[in-house]
Design a protein around this motif. Structure first.
Motif, PDB file in Angstrom:
ATOM      1  N   ASP A  43      -6.692   6.569  -1.265  1.00 42.87           N
ATOM      2  CA  ASP A  43      -7.762   6.126  -0.252  1.00 42.87           C
ATOM      3  C   ASP A  43      -7.411   4.480  -0.265  1.00 42.87           C
ATOM      4  O   ASP A  43      -7.723   4.023   0.879  1.00 42.87           O
ATOM      5  CB  ASP A  43      -9.142   6.420  -1.321  1.00 42.87           C
ATOM      6  CG  ASP A  43      -9.701   7.805  -1.036  1.00 42.87           C
ATOM      7  OD1 ASP A  43      -9.093   8.577  -0.158  1.00 42.87           O
ATOM      8  OD2 ASP A  43     -10.596   8.030  -1.586  1.00 42.87           O
ATOM      9  N   GLN A  46      -4.740   3.991   2.171  1.00 40.25           N
ATOM     10  CA  GLN A  46      -4.931   4.098   3.606  1.00 40.25           C
ATOM     11  C   GLN A  46      -5.927   2.967   4.179  1.00 40.25           C
ATOM     12  O   GLN A  46      -5.626   2.378   5.224  1.00 40.25           O
ATOM     13  CB  GLN A  46      -5.731   5.449   3.770  1.00 40.25           C
ATOM     14  CG  GLN A  46      -6.213   5.807   4.922  1.00 40.25           C
ATOM     15  CD  GLN A  46      -4.756   6.077   6.058  1.00 40.25           C
ATOM     16  OE1 GLN A  46      -3.771   6.871   5.472  1.00 40.25           O
ATOM     17  NE2 GLN A  46      -4.770   5.190   6.964  1.00 40.25           N
ATOM     18  N   GLU A  47      -6.787   2.389   3.069  1.00 46.28           N
ATOM     19  CA  GLU A  47      -7.716   1.095   3.725  1.00 46.28           C
ATOM     20  C   GLU A  47      -6.850   0.123   3.987  1.00 46.28           C
ATOM     21  O   GLU A  47      -6.998  -0.580   4.699  1.00 46.28           O
ATOM     22  CB  GLU A  47      -8.629   1.109   2.452  1.00 46.28           C
ATOM     23  CG  GLU A  47      -9.729   0.001   2.875  1.00 46.28           C
ATOM     24  CD  GLU A  47      -9.453  -1.221   1.740  1.00 46.28           C
ATOM     25  OE1 GLU A  47      -9.516  -2.263   2.213  1.00 46.28           O
ATOM     26  OE2 GLU A  47      -9.521  -0.775   0.649  1.00 46.28           O
ATOM     27  N   ASP A  50      -4.746   0.706   7.172  1.00 50.25           N
ATOM     28  CA  ASP A  50      -5.836   0.454   8.321  1.00 50.25           C
ATOM     29  C   ASP A  50      -6.052  -1.168   8.461  1.00 50.25           C
ATOM     30  O   ASP A  50      -6.085  -1.357   9.657  1.00 50.25           O
ATOM     31  CB  ASP A  50      -7.013   1.359   8.036  1.00 50.25           C
ATOM     32  CG  ASP A  50      -6.949   2.894   8.048  1.00 50.25           C
ATOM     33  OD1 ASP A  50      -5.875   3.264   8.599  1.00 50.25           O
ATOM     34  OD2 ASP A  50      -7.954   3.638   7.531  1.00 50.25           O
ATOM     35  N   ARG A  51      -6.254  -1.526   7.719  1.00 49.07           N
ATOM     36  CA  ARG A  51      -6.702  -3.063   7.530  1.00 49.07           C
ATOM     37  C   ARG A  51      -5.461  -3.762   8.268  1.00 49.07           C
ATOM     38  O   ARG A  51      -5.757  -4.718   9.063  1.00 49.07           O
ATOM     39  CB  ARG A  51      -7.151  -3.660   6.337  1.00 49.07           C
ATOM     40  CG  ARG A  51      -7.594  -5.007   6.125  1.00 49.07           C
ATOM     41  CD  ARG A  51      -7.762  -5.785   4.904  1.00 49.07           C
ATOM     42  NE  ARG A  51      -8.027  -7.091   5.166  1.00 49.07           N
ATOM     43  CZ  ARG A  51      -8.043  -7.938   4.140  1.00 49.07           C
ATOM     44  NH1 ARG A  51      -8.267  -7.468   2.954  1.00 49.07           N
ATOM     45  NH2 ARG A  51      -8.329  -9.298   4.357  1.00 49.07           N
TER      46      ARG A  51
END
Length: 95
Positions: A43, A46-47, A50-51
């Motif tokens: 998680d 992925q964060e 994405d950022r």
């Protein structure tokens, strides 16, 4: 994150700090654990992706290394090692 290209584009020395994704994930997990927050590595990875995608793709002051910046890879380095590397860069520039 846009210091070298937007805030101080004429700085004598621009440093772009970077680390590989596994290192960044491990650091974020440690930060969150210290605050009592639990998360999975997947998680957090992925964060971070994405950022990075949002930051590098935004129209205003996107996340990019200035052409004349020095990239400092902080992967597996302590804060003191990174500080020492930056001090050596400053010394080499006569600062």
């Amino acid at each position: 994150r846009d210091i070298g290209t937007v805030v101080l584009p004429r700085a004598d020395l621009k440093i772009f700090l970077d680390a590989d994704e596994p290192e960044r994930v491990a650091r974020r997990l440690r930060q969150w654990e210290e605050k009592g927050i639990r998360a999975s590595g997947a998680d957090v990875a992925q964060e971070i992706r994405d950022r990075d995608r949002r930051d590098s793709g935004r129209a205003e002051s996107p996340l990019i290394a200035a052409r004349d910046s020095v990239r400092v890879d902080t992967t597996r380095k302590t804060l003191q090692e990174v500080e020492q590397e930056i001090l050596l860069l400053l010394k080499a520039r006569g600062a």
